[in-house]
Write a protein that holds these residues in place. Structure first.
Motif, PDB file in Angstrom:
ATOM      1  N   ARG A  40       0.845  -1.198   0.000  1.00 26.29           N
ATOM      2  CA  ARG A  40       0.000   0.000   0.000  1.00 26.29           C
ATOM      3  C   ARG A  40       0.880   1.247   0.000  1.00 26.29           C
ATOM      4  O   ARG A  40       0.653   2.186  -0.764  1.00 26.29           O
ATOM      5  CB  ARG A  40      -0.900  -0.024   1.239  1.00 26.29           C
ATOM      6  CG  ARG A  40      -1.963   1.053   1.244  1.00 26.29           C
ATOM      7  CD  ARG A  40      -2.808   0.938   2.503  1.00 26.29           C
ATOM      8  NE  ARG A  40      -3.952   1.822   2.445  1.00 26.29           N
ATOM      9  CZ  ARG A  40      -3.916   3.104   2.774  1.00 26.29           C
ATOM     10  NH1 ARG A  40      -2.795   3.652   3.175  1.00 26.29           N
ATOM     11  NH2 ARG A  40      -5.010   3.843   2.699  1.00 26.29           N
ATOM     12  N   LYS A  72       1.225   4.270  -2.809  1.00 25.29           N
ATOM     13  CA  LYS A  72       1.042   5.664  -2.411  1.00 25.29           C
ATOM     14  C   LYS A  72       2.271   6.496  -2.788  1.00 25.29           C
ATOM     15  O   LYS A  72       2.162   7.581  -3.351  1.00 25.29           O
ATOM     16  CB  LYS A  72       0.809   5.708  -0.891  1.00 25.29           C
ATOM     17  CG  LYS A  72       0.118   6.955  -0.384  1.00 25.29           C
ATOM     18  CD  LYS A  72      -0.297   6.740   1.069  1.00 25.29           C
ATOM     19  CE  LYS A  72      -0.386   8.031   1.841  1.00 25.29           C
ATOM     20  NZ  LYS A  72      -1.321   9.009   1.371  1.00 25.29           N
ATOM     21  N   GLN A 131      -7.644  -1.180   7.228  1.00 22.06           N
ATOM     22  CA  GLN A 131      -7.166  -0.881   5.867  1.00 22.06           C
ATOM     23  C   GLN A 131      -8.288  -0.229   5.045  1.00 22.06           C
ATOM     24  O   GLN A 131      -8.052   0.736   4.319  1.00 22.06           O
ATOM     25  CB  GLN A 131      -6.706  -2.185   5.210  1.00 22.06           C
ATOM     26  CG  GLN A 131      -5.904  -1.943   3.952  1.00 22.06           C
ATOM     27  CD  GLN A 131      -5.341  -3.237   3.394  1.00 22.06           C
ATOM     28  OE1 GLN A 131      -5.105  -4.186   4.122  1.00 22.06           O
ATOM     29  NE2 GLN A 131      -5.134  -3.279   2.100  1.00 22.06           N
ATOM     30  N   ALA A 173      -8.664   3.336   6.173  1.00 24.60           N
ATOM     31  CA  ALA A 173      -7.581   4.172   5.631  1.00 24.60           C
ATOM     32  C   ALA A 173      -7.842   4.482   4.157  1.00 24.60           C
ATOM     33  O   ALA A 173      -7.623   5.601   3.687  1.00 24.60           O
ATOM     34  CB  ALA A 173      -6.243   3.452   5.795  1.00 24.60           C
ATOM     35  N   ASP A 174      -8.328   3.494   3.428  1.00 21.33           N
ATOM     36  CA  ASP A 174      -8.594   3.689   2.002  1.00 21.33           C
ATOM     37  C   ASP A 174      -9.747   4.669   1.773  1.00 21.33           C
ATOM     38  O   ASP A 174      -9.714   5.471   0.835  1.00 21.33           O
ATOM     39  CB  ASP A 174      -8.895   2.345   1.318  1.00 21.33           C
ATOM     40  CG  ASP A 174      -7.653   1.463   1.233  1.00 21.33           C
ATOM     41  OD1 ASP A 174      -6.565   1.956   1.575  1.00 21.33           O
ATOM     42  OD2 ASP A 174      -7.767   0.291   0.843  1.00 21.33           O
ATOM     43  N   SER A 193      -3.765   9.324   4.175  1.00 16.02           N
ATOM     44  CA  SER A 193      -3.944   8.365   5.268  1.00 16.02           C
ATOM     45  C   SER A 193      -2.664   7.578   5.481  1.00 16.02           C
ATOM     46  O   SER A 193      -2.013   7.156   4.526  1.00 16.02           O
ATOM     47  CB  SER A 193      -5.111   7.423   4.967  1.00 16.02           C
ATOM     48  OG  SER A 193      -4.795   6.568   3.916  1.00 16.02           O
TER      49      SER A 193
END
Lengths: 372, 222
Positions: free
Chosen positions: A130, A134, B108, B111-112, B121
């Motif tokens: 993730r 990002k 998760q 946060a998304d 985030s």
């Protein structure tokens, strides 16, 4: 209700239900008895099989007599399984009159710990992935800002450089009779540096357009021959200075093509210009066009200094600056080939080359014949 | 887009450990440009709640539950290429699972949802010790701290985390949520006694919370 014989029930449970490894082997180490779980775990019939076919013992270290001295002590064994992955079991060995019994089980504590660690690792992997996505988005934004800055900076640099060049030309023409030879030489250097800087800025602009994805082609129907001829006229003086003869041969079947005229001419100027710079004086350069199927190939062959295998490998790598020997000491930004490659690729074509150090280089530009 | 038939097929594939089938379902929904919140709510969240129920009723093993969780986490990664944008509000959130909480899909997703709504985030994952959380809050100075908890016996850890955070960051908003609150309703009332703490149980509630947070300005100089 019939009373249950506990001995019989435990025996039945171990034979049919319990996840317990069980084999009984005879004095020759051949399996004589087993249970449901063990057969399923190994995935084949076990009666009559030598223990080494199911228990991994490459170096022959399993000593049944020794291991069965303390029947309550557990030992690690690795058993082959139907999945192909060996299973580690904690096992006890018991001596019988006519052989041995091996009973084993999975180390639950270890499995629990392993399961927890695998979950943690998977969680961390997900988290890192993730973060990576990002960061990638942030990097793309930074790259876009860098290209924008490059584009603005080069645009702003263009104007003062043009002013320097214009005034240098005025001085060259109008003050010729009042300037000393030394000052004329200074002026020549100012002009040469100005031209070099102008080319550098133009290359930066091209690169920033390509990098930012704003590189657009303006295709028109035209004759490739006229583009090559135009490049030839513009390079004729440069070639003459080194007494280099450029021979151009065109394929008679050359069709009209949809190309961006100015960008393709830029490529030809760059590739043929490079050939001149790397050719020895009084040599020649052969330019040839060939139509083959749905493609047109332009070959530019020089007989100059050539390139080593390492130089060829890094030639189109924007992160590696290649130092090649220019026979007349010419200067260049080193970005021309990369820009040429991008232009040809934007047309759906490709650039290939073959070169021998000391013998020369042949560039092959392949352009598809498209309808639009 | 997600009808009952599609859900049941997906759920069966998830329980069977059929990664390819689940992957195809999610990929196809993304190609049809499904709303991400809808994907999270009606596919990922629903299936994880159903998996949890099966486990609680001893219909499936814990290994199967873990496998379904891992697969869902991997499937959520298919969303990443469209989830993150380079335009953000001047708002930051730190989202984490409670201390000793190893379930992290809820956190998760939260946060998304912050990201989709233009927030930055920072997702810390599972089982974050309070000291680590404290340090990061000190460093990033988020506008909101989110703590997710799935197992009800981890609820006391959420209370202690909030009390600890409050000591150092009395003005930072906090949100708590997760499956644990379905069984620990008393904790919800208890936690909402703390100033600037909200209990948020669905992604819809979260979006409403974010919309009403305040009126930020776009920080995009592009």
């Amino acid at each position: 209700m019939k009373p249950v014989d506990i001995q019989q029930w435990v025996d039945q449970y171990v034979r049919s239900v319990a996840p317990i490894f069980f084999i009984k082997i005879d004095a020759d180490h051949i399996i004589q008895d087993t249970n449901e779980f063990t057969s399923k775990l190994v995935g084949k019939p076990l009666i009559g099989v030598h223990y080494k076919e199911i228990i991994l013992d490459f170096s022959g270290t399993i000593n049944f007599k020794q291991l069965s001295e303390n029947p309550l002590k557990t030992h690690i064994i690795n058993v082959v399984t139907f999945s192909g992955l060996p299973q580690t079991l904690l096992s006890t060995f018991t001596a019988l009159n006519d052989g041995y019994v091996v009973l084993g089980h999975v180390d639950v504590e270890e499995m629990e710990s392993l399961q927890k660690k695998v979950l943690e690792l998977n969680n961390n992997l997900g988290k890192l992935n993730r973060e990576l996505h990002k960061k990638n988005v942030e990097l793309k934004k930074l790259n876009r800002l860098k290209n924008q800055f490059l584009s603005y900076a080069t645009h702003d640099l263009r104007k003062p450089v043009s002013v320097i060049l214009t005034y240098a030309e005025f001085l060259e023409e109008d003050a010729d009779d009042v300037l000393s030879l030394e000052h004329k030489a200074f002026l020549k250097k100012i002009k040469a540096s100005g031209i070099f800087m102008k080319n550098l800025i133009n290359d930066f602009l091209d690169i920033s357009m390509i990098e930012s994805g704003m590189f657009k082609l303006d295709r028109q129907k035209l004759k490739l021959k006229s583009l090559l001829d135009s490049a030839f006229w513009r390079l004729e003086l440069k070639a003459k200075k080194k007494d280099i003869n450029i021979n151009i041969t065109h394929d008679e079947k050359l069709p009209e093509m949809y190309l961006d005229a100015s960008k393709c001419e830029q490529v030809f100027l760059n590739i043929i210009g490079n050939a001149i710079e790397h050719s020895y004086p009084e040599s020649c350069i052969n330019v040839k066009t060939i139509k083959s199927g749905n493609e047109v190939t332009v070959l530019v062959r020089d007989f100059g200094v050539g390139m080593s295998a390492q130089q060829q490998k890094n030639l189109f790598n924007p992160n590696k600056r290649i130092r090649t020997t220019k026979t007349g000491g010419e200067k260049s930004t080193g970005m021309g080939l990369l820009i040429s490659k991008k232009i040809i690729e934007a047309h759906g074509g490709r650039i290939e080359l073959s070169s021998n150090s000391g013998k020369g280089t042949c560039f092959k530009l392949v352009l598809p014949i498209t309808q639009k | 887009m997600i009808n009952e038939q599609l859900y049941q097929n997906y759920f069966k594939a998830l329980l069977d450990g059929n990664r390819e089938a689940c992957f195809e379902t999610v990929q196809s929904l993304l190609e049809q440009k499904i709303n991400i919140k809808s994907l999270y709510t009606h596919l990922f969240q629903r299936s994880m709640v159903d998996v949890g129920l099966l486990w609680e009723r001893s219909k499936i093993s814990v290994a199967k539950e873990h496998l379904a969780t891992c697969m869902t986490q991997n499937l959520m990664q298919l969303v990443y290429p469209i989830l993150f944008t380079d335009e953000h509000l001047e708002k930051k959130a730190i989202v984490t699972s409670a201390f000793n909480e190893y379930h992290q899909i809820g956190a998760q997703m939260v946060a998304d949802i912050f990201e989709i709504n233009g927030w930055h985030s920072y997702y810390l994952g599972a089982n974050t010790p309070i000291n680590d959380l404290n340090k990061l809050v000190q460093e990033l100075k988020p506008d909101v701290i989110g703590i997710s908890v799935s197992i009800s016996f981890n609820l006391p850890n959420v209370v202690s985390s909030i009390e600890e955070l409050r000591k150092h960051f009395p003005k930072t908003h906090m949100i708590v949520g997760g499956q644990a609150f379905l069984w620990g309703k008393n904790y919800r009332y208890k936690l909402e006694q703390y100033p600037l703490v909200d209990c948020i149980l669905t992604l819809d509630e979260l979006e409403t919370y974010l919309l009403n947070f305040d009126k930020p300005t776009i920080n995009e100089t592009g």
